[in-house]
Write an enzyme that holds these catalytic residues in place. Structure first.
Site, PDB file in Angstrom:
ATOM      1  N   SER A 177       0.652  -1.222   0.011  1.00  0.00           N
ATOM      2  CA  SER A 177      -0.326   0.096   0.149  1.00  0.00           C
ATOM      3  C   SER A 177       0.738   1.194   0.009  1.00  0.00           C
ATOM      4  CB  SER A 177      -1.009  -0.094   1.088  1.00  0.00           C
ATOM      5  OG  SER A 177      -0.339  -0.199   2.405  1.00  0.00           O
ATOM      6  N   HIS A 205      -5.287  -3.820  -2.745  1.00  0.00           N
ATOM      7  CA  HIS A 205      -5.232  -2.966  -3.711  1.00  0.00           C
ATOM      8  C   HIS A 205      -4.990  -3.500  -5.212  1.00  0.00           C
ATOM      9  CE1 HIS A 205      -4.756   0.850  -1.012  1.00  0.00           C
ATOM     10  NE2 HIS A 205      -3.945   0.055  -0.361  1.00  0.00           N
ATOM     11  N   LYS A 236     -12.442  -0.515  -1.873  1.00  0.00           N
ATOM     12  CA  LYS A 236     -11.394   0.250  -2.659  1.00  0.00           C
ATOM     13  C   LYS A 236     -12.194   0.305  -4.115  1.00  0.00           C
ATOM     14  CE  LYS A 236      -7.734  -0.085   0.524  1.00  0.00           C
ATOM     15  NZ  LYS A 236      -7.083  -0.989   1.404  1.00  0.00           N
TER      16      LYS A 236
HETATM   17  C1  LIG Z   1      -7.211  -1.211   3.001  1.00  0.00           C
HETATM   18  C2  LIG Z   1      -6.646  -2.406   3.220  1.00  0.00           C
HETATM   19  C3  LIG Z   1      -7.113  -3.393   4.187  1.00  0.00           C
HETATM   20  C4  LIG Z   1      -8.195  -2.871   4.971  1.00  0.00           C
HETATM   21  O1  LIG Z   1      -9.761  -2.883   4.160  1.00  0.00           O
HETATM   22  P1  LIG Z   1     -10.738  -2.078   4.811  1.00  0.00           P
HETATM   23  O2  LIG Z   1     -11.855  -2.621   4.101  1.00  0.00           O
HETATM   24  O3  LIG Z   1     -10.545  -0.681   4.445  1.00  0.00           O
HETATM   25  O4  LIG Z   1     -10.935  -2.372   6.278  1.00  0.00           O
HETATM   26  C5  LIG Z   1      -6.758  -4.444   4.306  1.00  0.00           C
HETATM   27  N1  LIG Z   1      -5.341  -4.882   3.641  1.00  0.00           N
HETATM   28  C6  LIG Z   1      -4.941  -4.109   2.949  1.00  0.00           C
HETATM   29  C7  LIG Z   1      -3.318  -4.476   2.115  1.00  0.00           C
HETATM   30  C8  LIG Z   1      -5.315  -2.879   2.498  1.00  0.00           C
HETATM   31  O5  LIG Z   1      -4.574  -2.125   1.638  1.00  0.00           O
END
Ligand SMILES: *Cc1c(COP(=O)(O)O)cnc(C)c1O
Length: 389
Positions: A177, A205, A236
C-alpha cells in the site's frame, strides 16, 4: 493535565499529531475540501465507481425493498439473499470455490488469521504488510516471523529454520500500500510448495486494478488455484464497504463457523452489499474502466518523471514520489494542495526514516485534462520549491 492531554502533547511534540480532512462532495476526480475544489489524487476509488449512476440506482432499489440496517449478524437474522449472491459472484470473479464477506477488509484479516493458525503455528510475513495483517497475527497467537520486503532469500531462510511448527503460513499483500509494488507471488508459491507452507495473499489494492479482467495480482501472475487464502476489500476499487476471503469450500465453511469477527458483528446492510454486487458486475461488463485506469497511471508516471521527480518502481494505481526528507515532503504536499491537488505526504513512522514520500493514486475517472493539469502543477511547484530530488 489529564492523561489524554499528556499523550496528545507528546504526539504534537513529535510532529505525529493527525487531523481529519473533511470532504464536502462525492469521491470524484475533483472534490470539495474546505469549500475549495481540488483534484483528488489520493482516493482508493480506483475505477470511479462510487458515483456511477447505474450502481447508485441499484442501491436505491434495494433500500426501497429492504430498508436500511440488516438487523442481525449473518448467523442469526442478518443473512440476506444478496449476501449469498455477492459471495457466489466474488468466488467466480476470484476463481475460487467459495467466498465469505466480512464487514471490512480489516475484519477479514483478523478473522481468517485467528481461525487458520494458532499457538503451534508460525506466520511468515513480509515486512511491509498491512497493519490489519499484523493485528490478525497478534490475535492468532501464532509465532510471527518477518522477512525483508520482497526478499525471497530471507523468506527461504525462515522456511528452512521453521519446520518444527505444525502449520506454516506465508502472508503477503498482493500490492503493497505504501510502495505500490507487487509481491513476487510466482516465486513465493514455488517456495511454499518446496517447504509445504500455506500462502495467503491480501489483494486489497490489486482487486479491480490488476489482471486482464481486474481480478487482481493472482490473475496478473496466472496463479489461480495456487493460493490457499485470498483476502480482498470491497471498499477500494469496488467503491462500497466490506472485506472478503475467497478460497476452498472447506476454508470458507470453517470461517463461517469459527471466525469471530464474522460471527460477532452485525451483517453489512443489504444496500451496502447491493453496492458491491452492482460494482462487481459493472466492472466485469466495462473493460474500458481498466484501460482508462492504466492510461492514467502511465500518463502520470511518465509526466512526473519527465519533470524530474524520482518515482519508486510501482506497478499499480499507487505511485510513490520519493522525496526523502520529511519536512520537504510535507512542504511539497502543502504547496500542491494550495495549487489545487490533494497529494498526501507520507512520513515515519508509516514509512522508514529517509524515505518520506508523496503518495498519489489515480482513478479511471480522471480525464486526460485532469492529469495534464496535475502534471503542470507538480512541475511548477517543483521549480518554486527548488526540489533536487
Ligand atoms: C485497505 C486495506 C485493508 C483494509 O480494508 P478495509 O476494507 O478498508 O478495512 C486490508 N489490507 C490491505 C492491504 C489494505 O490496503
Amino acid at each position: 493535565m489529564n492523561f489524554w492531554n499528556q499523550e496528545l502533547s507528546l504526539l504534537k511534540a513529535e510532529g505525529l499529531h493527525r487531523e481529519l480532512k473533511r470532504l464536502e462532495s462525492s469521491q470524484s476526480p475533483r472534490v470539495i475540501i474546505d469549500n475549495r475544489e481540488v483534484i483528488m489524487l489520493a482516493s482508493n476509488n480506483y475505477l470511479g465507481l462510487s458515483t456511477e449512476q447505474e450502481i447508485k440506482e441499484a442501491v436505491i432499489r434495494v433500500i426501497q425493498k429492504y430498508g436500511t440496517g440488516s438487523g442481525g449478524s449473518r448467523l442469526t437474522t442478518g443473512n440476506y439473499d444478496l449476501h449469498e449472491q455477492l459471495e457466489k459472484e466474488l468466488a467466480d470473479f476470484k476463481n475460487t470455490e467459495d467466498a465469505l464477506v466480512f464487514n471490512t477488509g480489516y475484519m477479514a484479516n483478523l478473522g481468517v488469521l485467528a481461525t487458520v493458525v494458532g499457538s503451534e503455528d508460525v506466520i511468515i510475513s513480509d515486512k511491509l504488510n498491512h497493519a490489519s495483517i499484523i493485528d490478525g497475527c497478534r490475535l492468532s497467537k501464532a509465532k510471527f516471523l518477518v522477512y525483508k520486503h520482497g526478499n525471497l532469500a530471507r523468506l527461504e531462510n525462515i522456511l528452512k529454520r521453521s519446520s518444527k511448527y505444525r502449520r506454516r503460513l506465508i502472508v503477503t499483500d498482493g500490492v503493497f500500500s505504501m510502495d505500490g509494488d507487487l509481491a513476487p507471488l510466482p516465486e513465493i508459491v514455488e517456495l511454499a510448495e518446496k517447504y509445504q507452507a500455506l500462502v495467503m495473499v491480501d489483494d486489497a489494492h490489486g482487486t479491480g486494478v490488476l489482471g486482464a479482467k481486474g481480478a487482481g495480482t493472482i490473475e496478473h501472475f496466472g496463479l489461480e488455484g495456487k493460493i490457499d487464502i485470498q483476502v480482498g476489500t470491497l471498499s477500494k476499487a469496488l467503491a462500497a464497504e466490506g472485506g472478503f476471503v475467497a478460497g476452498s469450500k472447506n476454508l470458507i465453511d470453517l470461517l463461517r463457523n469459527k471466525a469471530r469477527s464474522f460471527i460477532y458483528s452485525t451483517a453489512l446492510a443489504p444496500a451496502t452489499i447491493a453496492a458491491s454486487l452492482a460494482s462487481l458486475r459493472y466492472l466485469q461488463s466495462h473493460p474500458e474502466l481498466l484501460k482508462n485506469l492504466w492510461r492514467n497511471i502511465n500518463l502520470l508516471k511518465d509526466g512526473l518523471e519527465d519533470s524530474g521527480y524520482e518515482l519508486l518502481p510501482s506497478n499499480s494505481a499507487i505511485i510513490p514520489i520519493m522525496i526523502g526528507d520529511r519536512e520537504k515532503t510535507m512542504e511539497l504536499s502543502k504547496a500542491l494542495l494550495v495549487e489545487g491537488v490533494l497529494a498526501p505526504g507520507i512520513r515515519p513512522p508509516t514509512v522508514a526514516e529517509g524515505t518520506s514520500r508523496i503518495r498519489v493514486t489515480v482513478m479511471a475517472s480522471h480525464s486526460v485534462t485532469d492529469i495534464e493539469e496535475v502534471l503542470d502543477i507538480f512541475a511548477r511547484v517543483r521549480r518554486e520549491l527548488k526540489l533536487i530530488r
